[in-house]
Design an enzyme around this catalytic site. Structure first.
Site, PDB file in Angstrom:
ATOM      1  N   GLY A   1       0.805  -1.230   0.000  1.00 22.22           N
ATOM      2  CA  GLY A   1       0.000   0.000   0.000  1.00 22.22           C
ATOM      3  C   GLY A   1       0.829   1.267   0.000  1.00 22.22           C
TER       4      GLY A   1
ATOM      5  CD  GLU B   1       5.623   1.673  -8.994  1.00 22.82           C
ATOM      6  OE1 GLU B   1       6.504   0.905  -8.529  1.00 22.82           O
ATOM      7  OE2 GLU B   1       4.407   1.395  -8.951  1.00 22.82           O
TER       8      GLU B   1
ATOM      9  CD  GLN C   1       8.639 -10.450 -17.382  1.00 22.03           C
ATOM     10  OE1 GLN C   1       9.637 -10.846 -16.801  1.00 22.03           O
ATOM     11  NE2 GLN C   1       8.481 -10.546 -18.680  1.00 22.03           N
TER      12      GLN C   1
END
Ligand SMILES: [Zn+2]
Length: 196
Positions: A14, A88, A171
């Site tokens: 989260g 990220e 990926q």
């Protein structure tokens, strides 16, 4: 004094929710924020930070080779920003983390980076390695393993549910799923021969 923060976690803890809540708290007080996320993350469409509980926000993106000091300086020239948020951040390059540190030191703007600490093979992401080295403050966004212990590792599973031991660190657009586990259950899942 402005600081570089690194909020790290494993998958599905989260962290995007925590980021969006923190950014919301600034905006609620009338302060501007600057949100960035990795360009390669297409889960929510380009330029968007989305959380699994359904909240989201538009965001600018960063790509490999981009100068993030220059990008933040340009944004600050357009108007005051109380805090820069990076989602990220495991995908940042080593040089880009140094650029963020320079933005904190020389432009006086706090930078809060959120990212995964290790990949499915149990190795540090490059961006996270440099953030662990340079951050002024680190906080763990916690989640738990199915056994109730803190999850610090992640396994990648293919479409049939088999645990993958190798492959690219990143990926995109596959059918893989990720499960967060404590280290002991991660070792069991990847078939550690030393497990009793
Ligand atoms: Zn466990």
């Amino acid at each position: 004094m402005a600081k570089l923060y690194f909020h790290y976690s494993t998958m599905n803890a989260g962290k995007s929710t925590v980021l969006l809540q923190a950014a919301h708290n600034y905006r609620e007080r009338g302060m501007e924020t600057y949100l960035l996320t990795a360009q390669l993350d297409t889960r929510a469409g380009e330029g968007r930070i989305a959380s699994r509980i359904g909240i989201g926000s538009a965001a600018d993106t960063f790509a490999p080779g981009e100068d993030l000091f220059g990008k933040i300086a340009k944004r600050l020239a357009a108007g005051p920003v109380a805090c820069v948020f990076i989602d990220e951040s495991q995908f940042l390059e080593d040089a880009q983390v140094w650029q963020l540190a320079r933005a904190v030191d020389d432009l006086g703007v706090p930078v809060m980076a959120y990212g995964l600490r290790v990949d499915f093979r149990g190795r540090l992401f490059p961006g996270s390695a440099t953030l662990l080295a340079l951050a002024d403050e680190m906080r763990e966004v916690r989640t738990i393993c199915h056994c109730g212990k803190k999850a610090t590792m992640v396994v990648r599973k293919d479409a049939s549910g088999a645990v993958l031991r190798d492959g690219a660190q990143v990926q995109i657009g596959g059918n893989e799923t990720y499960v967060s586990l404590c280290r002991r259950h991660w070792r069991k899942a990847v078939g550690d021969p030393d497990m009793g």
